[in-house]
Design an enzyme around this catalytic site. Structure first.
Site, PDB file in Angstrom:
ATOM      1  N   ASN A 180      -3.391   7.203  -2.575  1.00 47.46           N
ATOM      2  CA  ASN A 180      -4.203   6.296  -2.322  1.00 47.46           C
ATOM      3  C   ASN A 180      -4.772   6.461  -0.563  1.00 47.46           C
ATOM      4  O   ASN A 180      -5.856   5.988  -0.576  1.00 47.46           O
ATOM      5  CB  ASN A 180      -3.479   4.943  -2.530  1.00 47.46           C
ATOM      6  N   TYR A 203     -17.701  10.870   3.185  1.00 48.92           N
ATOM      7  CA  TYR A 203     -16.621  10.183   2.259  1.00 48.92           C
ATOM      8  C   TYR A 203     -17.020  10.157   0.997  1.00 48.92           C
ATOM      9  O   TYR A 203     -16.176  10.470   0.151  1.00 48.92           O
ATOM     10  CB  TYR A 203     -16.911   8.513   2.877  1.00 48.92           C
ATOM     11  N   LYS A 209     -14.604  11.750  -2.131  1.00 51.44           N
ATOM     12  CA  LYS A 209     -14.698  10.813  -3.325  1.00 51.44           C
ATOM     13  C   LYS A 209     -15.120  11.610  -4.529  1.00 51.44           C
ATOM     14  O   LYS A 209     -14.187  11.534  -5.915  1.00 51.44           O
ATOM     15  CB  LYS A 209     -15.224   9.624  -3.382  1.00 51.44           C
ATOM     16  N   ILE A 266     -13.742  -4.045  -2.372  1.00 53.13           N
ATOM     17  CA  ILE A 266     -12.431  -4.597  -2.287  1.00 53.13           C
ATOM     18  C   ILE A 266     -12.066  -5.026  -0.930  1.00 53.13           C
ATOM     19  O   ILE A 266     -11.840  -4.371   0.060  1.00 53.13           O
ATOM     20  CB  ILE A 266     -11.054  -3.619  -2.998  1.00 53.13           C
ATOM     21  N   THR A 268     -10.204  -5.479   2.065  1.00 51.21           N
ATOM     22  CA  THR A 268      -9.257  -4.795   2.635  1.00 51.21           C
ATOM     23  C   THR A 268      -9.871  -4.532   4.062  1.00 51.21           C
ATOM     24  O   THR A 268     -10.885  -4.587   4.073  1.00 51.21           O
ATOM     25  CB  THR A 268      -8.969  -3.415   2.125  1.00 51.21           C
TER      26      THR A 268
HETATM   27  P1  NAP Z   1      -7.231   0.440   4.310  1.00 47.26           P
HETATM   28  O1  NAP Z   1      -6.809  -1.071   4.088  1.00 47.26           O
HETATM   29  O2  NAP Z   1      -7.647   1.067   5.428  1.00 47.26           O
HETATM   30  O3  NAP Z   1      -5.833   1.371   4.139  1.00 47.26           O
HETATM   31  C1  NAP Z   1      -5.798   2.853   4.144  1.00 47.26           C
HETATM   32  C2  NAP Z   1      -4.637   3.262   4.047  1.00 47.26           C
HETATM   33  O4  NAP Z   1      -4.490   4.582   4.112  1.00 47.26           O
HETATM   34  C3  NAP Z   1      -3.747   2.804   5.171  1.00 47.26           C
HETATM   35  O5  NAP Z   1      -2.414   2.548   4.637  1.00 47.26           O
HETATM   36  C4  NAP Z   1      -3.603   4.021   6.077  1.00 47.26           C
HETATM   37  O6  NAP Z   1      -2.410   3.884   6.878  1.00 47.26           O
HETATM   38  C5  NAP Z   1      -3.666   5.132   5.121  1.00 47.26           C
HETATM   39  N1  NAP Z   1      -3.942   6.400   5.636  1.00 47.26           N
HETATM   40  C6  NAP Z   1      -5.161   6.670   6.054  1.00 47.26           C
HETATM   41  N2  NAP Z   1      -5.080   7.921   6.612  1.00 47.26           N
HETATM   42  C7  NAP Z   1      -4.142   8.620   6.631  1.00 47.26           C
HETATM   43  C8  NAP Z   1      -3.227   9.649   6.865  1.00 47.26           C
HETATM   44  N3  NAP Z   1      -3.807  10.689   7.394  1.00 47.26           N
HETATM   45  N4  NAP Z   1      -1.993   9.990   6.290  1.00 47.26           N
HETATM   46  C9  NAP Z   1      -1.380   8.689   5.542  1.00 47.26           C
HETATM   47  N5  NAP Z   1      -2.167   7.609   5.213  1.00 47.26           N
HETATM   48  C10 NAP Z   1      -3.315   7.371   5.608  1.00 47.26           C
HETATM   49  O7  NAP Z   1      -8.109   0.794   3.062  1.00 47.26           O
HETATM   50  P2  NAP Z   1      -8.124   0.507   1.518  1.00 47.26           P
HETATM   51  O8  NAP Z   1      -9.342  -0.074   1.137  1.00 47.26           O
HETATM   52  O9  NAP Z   1      -7.042  -0.061   1.159  1.00 47.26           O
HETATM   53  O10 NAP Z   1      -8.240   1.993   1.051  1.00 47.26           O
HETATM   54  C11 NAP Z   1      -7.345   2.491   0.002  1.00 47.26           C
HETATM   55  C12 NAP Z   1      -8.220   3.496  -0.691  1.00 47.26           C
HETATM   56  O11 NAP Z   1      -9.067   2.913  -1.753  1.00 47.26           O
HETATM   57  C13 NAP Z   1      -8.898   4.648   0.143  1.00 47.26           C
HETATM   58  O12 NAP Z   1      -8.792   5.850  -0.633  1.00 47.26           O
HETATM   59  C14 NAP Z   1     -10.249   4.088  -0.117  1.00 47.26           C
HETATM   60  O13 NAP Z   1     -11.059   5.053   0.210  1.00 47.26           O
HETATM   61  C15 NAP Z   1     -10.048   3.723  -1.496  1.00 47.26           C
HETATM   62  N6  NAP Z   1     -11.250   2.645  -1.707  1.00 47.26           N
HETATM   63  C16 NAP Z   1     -11.349   1.589  -0.896  1.00 47.26           C
HETATM   64  C17 NAP Z   1     -12.334   0.664  -1.384  1.00 47.26           C
HETATM   65  C18 NAP Z   1     -12.838  -0.661  -0.829  1.00 47.26           C
HETATM   66  O14 NAP Z   1     -13.861  -1.381  -0.918  1.00 47.26           O
HETATM   67  N7  NAP Z   1     -11.470  -1.403  -0.102  1.00 47.26           N
HETATM   68  C19 NAP Z   1     -13.284   0.957  -2.323  1.00 47.26           C
HETATM   69  C20 NAP Z   1     -13.229   2.223  -3.063  1.00 47.26           C
HETATM   70  C21 NAP Z   1     -12.289   2.884  -2.738  1.00 47.26           C
HETATM   71  P3  NAP Z   1      -2.232   4.490   8.267  1.00 47.26           P
HETATM   72  O15 NAP Z   1      -3.436   4.229   9.128  1.00 47.26           O
HETATM   73  O16 NAP Z   1      -0.824   3.631   8.644  1.00 47.26           O
HETATM   74  O17 NAP Z   1      -1.929   6.088   8.092  1.00 47.26           O
END
Ligand code: NAP
Length: 256
Positions: free
Chosen positions: A90, A157, A161, A190, A192
């Site tokens: 994730n 990005y 994806k 979502i 976040t």
């Molecule tokens: P978020 O709250 O920013 O969380 C991202 C997570 O990824 C954090 O726990 C961060 O932890 C971790 N991360 C980032 N770079 C990393 C690395 N190099 N190594 C290990 N961990 C890493 O974002 P989120 O919305 O929950 O996103 C989670 C996933 O869902 C992502 O892949 C995102 O692209 C996808 N997504 C999100 C949305 C949305 O609307 N929120 C929509 C579509 C897809 P650390 O900073 O502690 O490393």
């Protein structure tokens, strides 16, 4: 639903948003959970929370774009809990929004290294551990509606994806004969920290009046709702599902 009390689940990006909600959901199903991300203090807080509720969890500081870290992450899961049943790849970043003429090579590499190479490195080691365990398993990668749709200034990005679709379908074909299923969850908007950063750039007005009306359910999703899609794809209820995408987006990609 599947009792996961004898199972072990690994979640990357467990320090925030969708990953944190997914780790909580696995723990609520009784699974032992391995939490990985770069911010160890956030992971430690979640370990304390899960253990306080009678669950079992362990945390390991991991940068998913670093091969050695990923190898250690999977080794840690086996060392602490003895097996690996589920892995959720994730971890991801949105990167800087920039048009193609301004996007730097470094930024392109950073986004692709975490979002796409990270999933490759994780699957490489997770699959090895599952094959060694000999009891199958399930891997869920996290794509996005941007696995299908482009958006201007988001090319790195979006490319990362889109790449996850090909990576997921190819690896699912390789691992299916050994009873390891591999699927892709593609969330919409979502709520976040990542999403809130994007909302700030887009601006509240365009977000509320331009984007959300295109979501059939008329709202952003909650991380817990995405966690349930992930749990389903890992569960025995999804035993005949592999190589596919599940798109919990409130109907967004159905809209023209
Ligand atoms: P978020 O709250 O920013 O969380 C991202 C997570 O990824 C954090 O726990 C961060 O932890 C971790 N991360 C980032 N770079 C990393 C690395 N190099 N190594 C290990 N961990 C890493 O974002 P989120 O919305 O929950 O996103 C989670 C996933 O869902 C992502 O892949 C995102 O692209 C996808 N997504 C999100 C949305 C949305 O609307 N929120 C929509 C579509 C897809 P650390 O900073 O502690 O490393």
């Amino acid at each position: 639903m599947t009792d996961m009390s004898d199972r072990v689940a690994l979640v990357t990006g467990a320090s925030s948003g969708i990953g944190r909600a997914t780790a909580r959901a696995f723990a609520a199903k009784g699974a032992r959970v391995v939490l990985a991300a770069r911010r160890k203090h956030e992971l430690d807080k979640l370990v304390t929370e899960i253990e306080g509720q009678g669950g079992k969890a362990t945390a390991i500081k991991t940068d998913v774009s670093a091969a050695q870290d990923v190898e250690k992450m999977v080794a840690h899961a086996i060392e602490v809990f003895g097996r690996l049943d589920y892995a959720v790849n994730n971890a991801g970043i949105e990167g800087q929004w920039a048009g193609i003429t301004d996007l730097t090579e470094d930024e392109w590499d950073r986004v692709l290294d975490i979002n796409l190479k990270g999933a490759f490195l994780c699957m490489k080691h997770e699959a090895r551990a599952m094959l060694d365990g000999g009891h199958g398993g399930a891997i869920v990668n996290i794509g996005s509606v941007n696995s299908f749709l482009g958006f201007q200034t988001g090319s790195a990005y979006v490319a990362s994806k889109h790449g996850l679709i090909g990576l997921t379908t190819s690896v699912s074909a390789e691992l299916a004969p050994q009873g390891i299923r591999v699927n892709l969850v593609c969330p919409g908007f979502i709520d976040t920290p990542m999403h809130r950063r994007a909302r700030e750039i887009v601006g509240d007005e365009l977000y509320d009046e331009g984007l959300i009306p295109n979501v059939h359910l008329q709202r952003a999703g909650r991380p817990e709702e995405i966690a349930q899609s992930i749990i389903f794809l890992c569960s025995d209820e999804a035993s005949y599902i592999t190589g596919t995408t599940l798109t919990p987006d409130g109907g967004y990609t159905l809209t023209i």
